[in-house]
Design a protein around this motif. Structure first.
Motif, PDB file in Angstrom:
ATOM      1  N   LEU A   1       0.793  -1.234   0.000  1.00 32.49           N
ATOM      2  CA  LEU A   1       0.000   0.000   0.000  1.00 32.49           C
ATOM      3  C   LEU A   1       0.824   1.282   0.000  1.00 32.49           C
ATOM      4  O   LEU A   1       0.283   2.342  -0.295  1.00 32.49           O
ATOM      5  CB  LEU A   1      -0.908   0.018   1.248  1.00 32.49           C
ATOM      6  N   THR A   2       2.065   1.245   0.387  1.00 32.63           N
ATOM      7  CA  THR A   2       2.977   2.356   0.685  1.00 32.63           C
ATOM      8  C   THR A   2       2.726   2.887   2.095  1.00 32.63           C
ATOM      9  O   THR A   2       1.579   2.954   2.566  1.00 32.63           O
ATOM     10  CB  THR A   2       2.888   3.544  -0.302  1.00 32.63           C
ATOM     11  N   ALA A   3       3.822   3.280   2.737  1.00 31.19           N
ATOM     12  CA  ALA A   3       3.750   3.808   4.100  1.00 31.19           C
ATOM     13  C   ALA A   3       2.971   5.108   4.143  1.00 31.19           C
ATOM     14  O   ALA A   3       2.193   5.353   5.076  1.00 31.19           O
ATOM     15  CB  ALA A   3       5.159   4.006   4.658  1.00 31.19           C
ATOM     16  N   GLU A   4       3.146   5.957   3.132  1.00 25.92           N
ATOM     17  CA  GLU A   4       2.462   7.255   3.119  1.00 25.92           C
ATOM     18  C   GLU A   4       0.949   7.077   3.155  1.00 25.92           C
ATOM     19  O   GLU A   4       0.245   7.804   3.855  1.00 25.92           O
ATOM     20  CB  GLU A   4       2.863   8.036   1.857  1.00 25.92           C
ATOM     21  N   ARG A   5       0.470   6.112   2.406  1.00 23.69           N
ATOM     22  CA  ARG A   5      -0.974   5.861   2.370  1.00 23.69           C
ATOM     23  C   ARG A   5      -1.491   5.419   3.728  1.00 23.69           C
ATOM     24  O   ARG A   5      -2.538   5.894   4.194  1.00 23.69           O
ATOM     25  CB  ARG A   5      -1.270   4.803   1.311  1.00 23.69           C
ATOM     26  N   ILE A   6      -0.759   4.526   4.382  1.00 23.78           N
ATOM     27  CA  ILE A   6      -1.204   4.040   5.692  1.00 23.78           C
ATOM     28  C   ILE A   6      -1.160   5.160   6.728  1.00 23.78           C
ATOM     29  O   ILE A   6      -2.102   5.330   7.517  1.00 23.78           O
ATOM     30  CB  ILE A   6      -0.343   2.841   6.139  1.00 23.78           C
ATOM     31  N   TYR A   7      -0.078   5.934   6.750  1.00 21.25           N
ATOM     32  CA  TYR A   7       0.013   7.045   7.703  1.00 21.25           C
ATOM     33  C   TYR A   7      -1.145   8.023   7.516  1.00 21.25           C
ATOM     34  O   TYR A   7      -1.739   8.494   8.485  1.00 21.25           O
ATOM     35  CB  TYR A   7       1.343   7.785   7.532  1.00 21.25           C
ATOM     36  N   GLN A   8      -1.466   8.327   6.259  1.00 24.65           N
ATOM     37  CA  GLN A   8      -2.564   9.260   6.015  1.00 24.65           C
ATOM     38  C   GLN A   8      -3.885   8.684   6.488  1.00 24.65           C
ATOM     39  O   GLN A   8      -4.737   9.401   7.039  1.00 24.65           O
ATOM     40  CB  GLN A   8      -2.644   9.606   4.524  1.00 24.65           C
TER      41      GLN A   8
END
Length: 501
Positions: free
Chosen positions: A486-493
């Motif tokens: 998913l990518t880390a950026e997507r999860i953090y958001q």
């Protein structure tokens, strides 16, 4: 829709399942046992309920790290938390004197200064280090793309005792500060200070028990996976990860009734890395990697005595008690028949909000797998009379140890039950029945670390061995694993969005 098979329904497997199901993946969680949850399992005997693994959690206060993650995983609405005593959530007892750990840096330093007035500046220096190391990890603080690699590396290569004893000049205080080391089975001159810093910071922020038991978390995540179209299937044992010359194509599954093949696009294993390797003979995984994983040391195992109390006889203990008889928390894993147990952890189960009396509790102490090796290969409930006699003798010694600090405890016990490293191995599959899986060792460095990616491109790993153990360590590892899809950026958001008021 990409199909994901997750092997194992512990915290790592279920949290991966929630995140991926929420993001449109077709998730199937396969659990070999009849009960889901891994270390989130609870059990009942004669109507009395017991916690097996997740006895208490930290950083779950409003807006704190775990609180935000539980909101994102849609668990928060389904559980009730009972806060431990903020003036002494942990109590460490060395040579009969008790030292209380208070929540919050200022309260902690103030309380410890009362015990050690000449160490005030040293205590502030110690806590400066705790905050620096914990804050250097972007994952543990949920600050995406913010981390200090130099700090992370330095304190992963320096032992707990070296760092603590280099800051704290009073030898007794240095021992008190590491008095909770059964929470991570630390070993002197081996376990990195970063492990101590993360766990100290985690619980110092806040400490809670889960009312009714941590299996509420497993049940909640199962419902969430199902809500998004996934499934969690107990009594489904994965016997093989099937691979072609390039990648995994699916898994072979055995149930009570049949064997079948389940095709998928990705496999995520929440099993111990050694168990994962046993599931595939793919040439993509080289012999050298197998040898490295199979040679990594494990943390020590544990012996547990689960206590059922006579009604209205034991006031509920709103803290965790660590007792030591030899003047130090160190080297309790090194014992002989005469010296065992050198220390123990004693806790109560929170069966309802604000209980007056405890109904059940547990005593935990270290035990090496070698102590029970003669019964290896036997089944639970069928290990023989000599095994039962062995457990009885150990239980009586452990109860005697606690009785020294809690006179009258024995007379308040209605029934008790026991477990050994063999029990833990049978229920969790962790190598050697270890309490926390793979041991971190400053001398081995990266050699004792397990990657979340494998050489099979679409086979990933999750769970306590990938990042660190405990509910926060495992969930942080989950983010790392799911970031591959998913990518880390997507999860953090998504974490940020889910916590907006």
């Amino acid at each position: 829709m990409k199909r994901v098979v997750i092997i194992g329904s512990g915290m790592g497997g279920l949290s991966c399942g929630v995140i991926l199901a929420k993001n449109g993946y077709d998730v199937t969680v396969l659990e070999q046992g009849s009960q889901i949850g891994g270390c989130l399992q609870c059990f009942t005997r004669r109507g009395a309920r017991f916690e097996t693994g997740m006895h208490f959690i930290g950083s779950a206060g409003e807006g704190q790290t775990l609180d935000r993650l539980l909101e994102y995983l849609e668990v928060k609405k389904d559980i009730t938390l009972s806060e431990l005593d903020r003036d002494g959530y942990d109590v460490v007892c060395i040579d009969g004197k008790r030292y209380r750990f208070a929540n919050g840096r200022d309260a902690f330093v103030r309380q410890m200064t009362d015990y050690f007035p000449h160490q005030h500046e040293e205590l502030n220096g110690y806590f400066d280090l705790i905050e620096k190391v914990a804050g250097a990890s972007s994952l543990h603080s949920l600050r995406e793309a913010e981390s200090d690699a130099a700090i992370n590396t330095e304190y992963q290569l320096r032992s707990i005792n070296e760092v603590v004893e280099g800051v704290i000049t009073d030898p007794l205080l240095a021992k008190v500060l590491v008095g909770t080391l059964p929470l991570y089975a630390a070993e002197r001159d081996k376990t990195p200070f970063s492990t101590h810093a993360f766990i100290t910071d985690f619980y110092n922020q806040s400490a809670y028990r889960i009312v009714g038991g941590s299996d509420r978390i497993a049940q909640s995540m199962t419902r969430t996976i199902e809500k998004y179209g996934g499934r969690v299937l107990p009594c489904h044992r994965v016997t093989r990860i099937v691979c072609d010359e390039r990648h995994a194509t699916g898994v072979e599954v055995e149930t009570i009734d049949n064997k079948r093949y389940v095709p998928c696009d990705y496999v995520i294993s929440d099993a111990h890395p050694m168990r994962t390797l046993e599931l595939t003979d793919s040439k993509l995984i080289r012999p050298a990697f197998r040898r490295r994983i199979n040679s990594i040391p494990q943390t020590v195992g544990g012996f547990s005595v689960y206590l059922e109390f006579k009604e209205g006889t034991v006031p509920y203990q709103n803290y965790n008690f660590y007792g030591y008889h030899n003047g130090t928390p160190w080297n309790c894993e090194k014992y002989d028949e005469e010296s065992w147990p050198k220390g123990y952890l004693y806790m109560h189960f929170c069966q309802e909000e604000k209980p007056c009396y405890a109904k059940t509790g547990v005593i935990l102490s270290y035990m090496q797998m070698s102590d029970v090796a003669q019964w290896a290969g036997t089944r639970i409930g069928h290990r023989g009379a000599d095994y039962e006699q062995f457990k009885l003798g150990k239980a009586e010694k452990l109860i005697d140890s606690v009785e020294r600090h809690f006179p009258g405890l024995r007379d308040s016990i209605k029934h008790y039950y026991t477990s050994t490293p063999l029990t833990y191995y049978d229920y969790t599959g962790t190598e050697g029945g270890s309490m926390y899986g793979i041991a971190r060792d400053i001398h081995l460095g990266a050699a004792c670390r397990v990657p979340h990616r494998t050489k099979i491109p679409n086979v990933l790993q999750t769970g306590q061995n990938i990042n660190s153990h405990g509910i926060l360590g495992v969930t942080v590892g989950t983010i790392v694993t799911c970031s591959e899809l998913l990518t880390a950026e997507r999860i953090y958001q998504q974490i940020i969005d889910s916590n907006r008021i």
